[in-house]
Design a protein around this motif. Structure first.
Motif, PDB file in Angstrom:
ATOM      1  N   ASP A  67       0.976  -1.115   0.192  1.00 50.49           N
ATOM      2  CA  ASP A  67       0.148  -0.111   0.075  1.00 50.49           C
ATOM      3  C   ASP A  67       0.666   1.407   0.045  1.00 50.49           C
ATOM      4  O   ASP A  67       0.397   2.383  -0.461  1.00 50.49           O
ATOM      5  N   SER A  68       1.802   1.470   0.501  1.00 52.71           N
ATOM      6  CA  SER A  68       3.028   2.352   0.640  1.00 52.71           C
ATOM      7  C   SER A  68       3.974   2.292  -0.637  1.00 52.71           C
ATOM      8  O   SER A  68       4.826   3.324  -0.706  1.00 52.71           O
ATOM      9  N   HIS A  69       3.599   1.452  -1.622  1.00 49.46           N
ATOM     10  CA  HIS A  69       4.278   1.617  -2.858  1.00 49.46           C
ATOM     11  C   HIS A  69       5.845   1.209  -2.614  1.00 49.46           C
ATOM     12  O   HIS A  69       6.643   1.484  -3.389  1.00 49.46           O
ATOM     13  N   LEU A  70       6.267   0.455  -1.654  1.00 48.16           N
ATOM     14  CA  LEU A  70       7.699  -0.019  -1.239  1.00 48.16           C
ATOM     15  C   LEU A  70       7.552  -1.442  -2.087  1.00 48.16           C
ATOM     16  O   LEU A  70       8.837  -1.794  -2.587  1.00 48.16           O
ATOM     17  N   LEU A  71       6.676  -2.096  -2.268  1.00 51.97           N
ATOM     18  CA  LEU A  71       6.604  -3.486  -2.764  1.00 51.97           C
ATOM     19  C   LEU A  71       5.614  -3.331  -4.205  1.00 51.97           C
ATOM     20  O   LEU A  71       4.700  -2.631  -3.986  1.00 51.97           O
ATOM     21  N   ALA A  72       5.896  -4.153  -5.204  1.00 51.90           N
ATOM     22  CA  ALA A  72       5.037  -4.334  -6.407  1.00 51.90           C
ATOM     23  C   ALA A  72       4.461  -5.834  -6.157  1.00 51.90           C
ATOM     24  O   ALA A  72       5.314  -6.669  -5.851  1.00 51.90           O
ATOM     25  N   VAL A  73       3.473  -6.112  -6.507  1.00 51.30           N
ATOM     26  CA  VAL A  73       2.816  -7.355  -6.579  1.00 51.30           C
ATOM     27  C   VAL A  73       2.284  -7.895  -7.886  1.00 51.30           C
ATOM     28  O   VAL A  73       1.865  -7.187  -8.763  1.00 51.30           O
ATOM     29  N   THR A  74       2.782  -9.050  -8.276  1.00 53.50           N
ATOM     30  CA  THR A  74       2.633  -9.706  -9.525  1.00 53.50           C
ATOM     31  C   THR A  74       1.566 -11.085  -9.162  1.00 53.50           C
ATOM     32  O   THR A  74       2.204 -11.858  -8.574  1.00 53.50           O
ATOM     33  N   LYS A  75       0.356 -11.380  -9.872  1.00 51.79           N
ATOM     34  CA  LYS A  75      -0.397 -12.296  -9.651  1.00 51.79           C
ATOM     35  C   LYS A  75       0.043 -13.484 -10.801  1.00 51.79           C
ATOM     36  O   LYS A  75      -0.047 -12.941 -11.818  1.00 51.79           O
ATOM     37  N   GLN A  76       0.420 -14.610 -10.347  1.00 54.23           N
ATOM     38  CA  GLN A  76       0.461 -15.528 -11.338  1.00 54.23           C
ATOM     39  C   GLN A  76      -0.158 -17.036 -10.738  1.00 54.23           C
ATOM     40  O   GLN A  76       0.271 -17.626  -9.734  1.00 54.23           O
ATOM     41  N   GLY A  77      -1.309 -17.173 -11.443  1.00 55.97           N
ATOM     42  CA  GLY A  77      -2.112 -18.383 -11.136  1.00 55.97           C
ATOM     43  C   GLY A  77      -2.604 -18.248  -9.771  1.00 55.97           C
ATOM     44  O   GLY A  77      -3.192 -17.201  -9.325  1.00 55.97           O
ATOM     45  N   ARG A  78      -2.591 -19.143  -8.849  1.00 56.21           N
ATOM     46  CA  ARG A  78      -3.112 -18.927  -7.440  1.00 56.21           C
ATOM     47  C   ARG A  78      -1.948 -18.172  -6.428  1.00 56.21           C
ATOM     48  O   ARG A  78      -2.358 -17.926  -5.239  1.00 56.21           O
ATOM     49  N   HIS A  79      -0.873 -17.929  -7.164  1.00 54.55           N
ATOM     50  CA  HIS A  79       0.171 -17.363  -6.243  1.00 54.55           C
ATOM     51  C   HIS A  79       0.359 -15.929  -6.591  1.00 54.55           C
ATOM     52  O   HIS A  79       0.206 -15.331  -7.691  1.00 54.55           O
ATOM     53  N   ARG A  80       0.961 -14.899  -5.558  1.00 59.84           N
ATOM     54  CA  ARG A  80       1.131 -13.783  -5.500  1.00 59.84           C
ATOM     55  C   ARG A  80       2.713 -13.690  -5.314  1.00 59.84           C
ATOM     56  O   ARG A  80       2.983 -13.918  -4.247  1.00 59.84           O
ATOM     57  N   TYR A  81       3.319 -12.673  -6.181  1.00 64.51           N
ATOM     58  CA  TYR A  81       4.784 -12.706  -6.006  1.00 64.51           C
ATOM     59  C   TYR A  81       5.113 -11.395  -5.587  1.00 64.51           C
ATOM     60  O   TYR A  81       4.729 -10.318  -6.327  1.00 64.51           O
ATOM     61  N   PHE A  82       5.961 -10.954  -4.587  1.00 61.86           N
ATOM     62  CA  PHE A  82       6.233  -9.651  -4.104  1.00 61.86           C
ATOM     63  C   PHE A  82       7.845  -9.378  -4.562  1.00 61.86           C
ATOM     64  O   PHE A  82       8.566 -10.245  -4.450  1.00 61.86           O
ATOM     65  N   ARG A  83       7.901  -8.163  -5.120  1.00 64.57           N
ATOM     66  CA  ARG A  83       9.276  -7.560  -5.169  1.00 64.57           C
ATOM     67  C   ARG A  83       9.386  -6.112  -4.899  1.00 64.57           C
ATOM     68  O   ARG A  83       8.532  -5.432  -4.657  1.00 64.57           O
ATOM     69  N   LEU A  84      10.572  -5.751  -4.916  1.00 63.38           N
ATOM     70  CA  LEU A  84      10.897  -4.293  -4.487  1.00 63.38           C
ATOM     71  C   LEU A  84      10.200  -3.377  -5.775  1.00 63.38           C
ATOM     72  O   LEU A  84      10.291  -3.914  -6.848  1.00 63.38           O
ATOM     73  N   ALA A  85       9.561  -2.354  -5.410  1.00 67.07           N
ATOM     74  CA  ALA A  85       8.808  -1.633  -6.436  1.00 67.07           C
ATOM     75  C   ALA A  85       9.541  -0.898  -7.569  1.00 67.07           C
ATOM     76  O   ALA A  85       9.221  -0.624  -8.709  1.00 67.07           O
ATOM     77  N   SER A  86      10.675  -0.796  -7.280  1.00 67.51           N
ATOM     78  CA  SER A  86      11.773   0.088  -8.234  1.00 67.51           C
ATOM     79  C   SER A  86      13.110   0.016  -7.743  1.00 67.51           C
ATOM     80  O   SER A  86      13.342   0.000  -6.578  1.00 67.51           O
ATOM     81  N   PRO A  87      14.150   0.350  -8.626  1.00 69.92           N
ATOM     82  CA  PRO A  87      15.282   0.455  -8.121  1.00 69.92           C
ATOM     83  C   PRO A  87      15.721   1.579  -6.907  1.00 69.92           C
ATOM     84  O   PRO A  87      16.660   1.355  -6.189  1.00 69.92           O
ATOM     85  N   LEU A  88      14.890   2.453  -7.006  1.00 68.61           N
ATOM     86  CA  LEU A  88      15.006   3.520  -6.152  1.00 68.61           C
ATOM     87  C   LEU A  88      14.750   3.281  -4.671  1.00 68.61           C
ATOM     88  O   LEU A  88      15.286   3.611  -3.540  1.00 68.61           O
ATOM     89  N   VAL A  89      13.798   2.100  -4.446  1.00 68.41           N
ATOM     90  CA  VAL A  89      13.558   1.246  -3.093  1.00 68.41           C
ATOM     91  C   VAL A  89      14.823   0.702  -2.745  1.00 68.41           C
ATOM     92  O   VAL A  89      15.074   0.789  -1.681  1.00 68.41           O
TER      93      VAL A  89
END
Length: 248
Positions: A67-89
């Motif tokens: 929610d604070s845009h530190l992480l980005a979320v990608t949905k793939q099938g039943r799973h959600r994958y989290f990664r850093l939102a940007s190189p700035l983070v």
């Protein structure tokens, strides 16, 4: 007298700073963010394990970070994958870790095999860090391939030829929406390694050519036998003594 709009903007910026600091300052969330500093995406289950919290607690933490845009979320099938939102983070986290390593009170903790591996070679978001990253940066600057300043860097003509020879397309690296070349203070070596899109391209090439390989459940990377041979040949014999030492 400071104008009212300026004061308002300052107050908003300070409030945002406090919010981000509070999010990063929680130990569980800090562990999750650190685990994602290798640039990969992980599931909530994996991050819960690394943060040593229950899946329910991990979900609450991940929701706040997303929610604070530190992480980005990608949905793939039943799973959600989290990664850093940007190189700035990633750069923010690198800076915090560097300051913490230099300025924070020293805490006694017996050295571990994992600590030694991280200091030897690791990924720092999408580029190489530790003894490996610093030694590569030293070799590139010593040979005049790269010139690093305080906040940025340039590639020389000899550097252009060198990077092309090892399969790095500088034109493609320039097109990435980020700084092309910059120094990044290494928190363990306390000296700069190479970051920016050029640093990322160098790390990509090292993985693609089998010089290094990812280690499970850590940001540390292993240096292969072929990698030792090739990097010493390409970057200079200094790497055989400076880099491949197993000392802490």
């Amino acid at each position: 007298m400071v104008a009212a709009p300026t004061i308002l903007l300052f107050m908003i910026a300070a409030s945002n700073l406090a919010e981000v600091a509070a999010l990063v300052g929680d130990p569980a969330r800090a562990n999750m963010l650190a685990a994602l500093m290798d640039g990969r995406a992980l599931t909530a289950t994996e991050l819960a394990f690394m943060a040593r919290v229950t899946p329910q607690t991990a979900s609450a933490h991940l929701a706040k970070l997303s929610d604070s845009h530190l992480l980005a979320v990608t949905k793939q099938g039943r799973h959600r994958y989290f990664r850093l939102a940007s190189p700035l983070v990633g750069r923010m986290l690198e800076g915090i870790m560097a300051v913490a390593a230099i300025e924070a009170p020293q805490r006694h903790r017996p050295p571990s095999v994992k600590d030694a591996a991280l200091r030897q070679a690791r990924t720092c978001y999408d580029h190489l860090a530790g003894r490996l990253g610093v030694a590569l940066a030293d070799a590139l600057t010593a040979r005049g391939h790269v010139v690093l300043g305080d906040d940025g860097g340039t590639v020389t003509d000899s550097g252009t030829a060198f990077f092309q020879a090892i399969g790095i397309d500088l034109a493609t690296s320039h097109k990435r929406q980020r700084c092309f070349c910059r120094p990044c203070l290494d928190w363990s070596e306390r000296r700069p390694h190479l970051a920016g899109s050029l640093g990322a391209a160098l790390a990509d090439a090292a993985f693609a050519q089998g010089w290094i390989e990812r280690l499970r459940d850590t940001r540390a990377v292993g240096i292969t036998a072929a990698g030792r041979e090739q990097m010493v040949r390409l970057f200079g014999p200094e790497l055989s003594t400076v880099f491949f030492s197993t000392e802490n």
